[in-house]
Design an enzyme around this catalytic site. Sequence first.
Site, PDB file in Angstrom:
ATOM      1  N   SER A 203       0.833  -1.208   0.000  1.00  0.00           N
ATOM      2  CA  SER A 203       0.000   0.000   0.000  1.00  0.00           C
ATOM      3  C   SER A 203       0.862   1.250   0.000  1.00  0.00           C
ATOM      4  O   SER A 203       1.974   1.267   0.554  1.00  0.00           O
ATOM      5  CB  SER A 203      -0.884  -0.003   1.253  1.00  0.00           C
TER       6      SER A 203
ATOM      7  N   TYR B 206      -2.244  -0.287  10.016  1.00  0.00           N
ATOM      8  CA  TYR B 206      -2.435  -0.864   8.683  1.00  0.00           C
ATOM      9  C   TYR B 206      -1.154  -0.716   7.864  1.00  0.00           C
ATOM     10  O   TYR B 206      -0.663  -1.675   7.267  1.00  0.00           O
ATOM     11  CB  TYR B 206      -3.600  -0.165   7.975  1.00  0.00           C
TER      12      TYR B 206
END
Length: 341
Positions: A129, A154
């Site tokens: 990501s 995350y």
Amino acid sequence: MNYFVTGCAGFIGFYTALNLLKEGHTVIGLDSINDYYSPELKKNRLEILRNESGGKFYFHQGELEDEKLISGIFDGSNIDRVIHLAGQAGVRYSIENPRAYVSSNIMGFLNILEACRLHKTAHLAFASSSSVYGMNRKAPFSEKDGVDHPVSLYAATKRADELMAHAYSTLFSIPVTGMRFFTVYGPMGRPDMAYFKFAEAITKGKPIDVYNNGDLLRDFSYIDDIVKAVILIANKIPSGSNFNPEKPEPDISTSPFRIYNVGNSHPEKLMDFISILEEKLGQKAVKNFLPMQAGDVYMTSADTSSLEKDFGWKPSTPLRDGLSRFCEWFLQYKKNEKEAY
């Protein structure tokens, strides 16, 4: 070929599996169909895959953390490529539910790595990501930049995946490629993403939360462009690079390991994004301006020169065109939803 696509009922996973099936490949899919967002949308995607598969789509429902399930899928299939797109998504949700991220994104990924090791998988391409760039304000983000200052759990789990992948690639010569996605959007997208939430609120006349008073930049990336890159990457097995251990670069290695930014390479102002949504939906947004939210970053901006150099890939969908296609789908989706009730 036979592709194992995890997260096949998710947004990127669905379109990746669909494109592979249309090319005549076999897809073995895995998804947990959890309720992080609408399971019905995920089931709709699965139905499309079944209808388009010509009998070449084999679906398994279950968790990445289920070691026996993952091992059984690999034992029962002659898998040529693994495209690992499953995992617990969402920056803000990771603040409220940190254990879900460690369980899925780290323990689940470990099961994938172990299965690839034991079955000598030819290539593992996995989702990372743009969140890994964290506090970095240098633009655009390059794979050669440091990524040691995450601002959400995350992001930390995605960076951990990259490090775990490199360790396995080095120890066991597993070809691995990480893909750092930048704000992917499009039809049948994720309801937890800002653009989807904005569309929901605008059409209902409800206020939308606009963080940092609208002063945000995002590298919005259209799904068709992203899926082309995913399949190109999955089909090219990386080899060791000309790596200098005295001047190590984070995106290459002596091992068969690579990292690529996969984005639009053209950050857009959030307020411009909202304006296009308003135009395409035919309604004005009621804007609730708020300060920057915890775990968020001011800007995402992808340097995709490595991807272009190695694959000849460039994004080709302008934001206005991509949002127009999303809004057309969204309005029909909401109409069908109403008729169902």
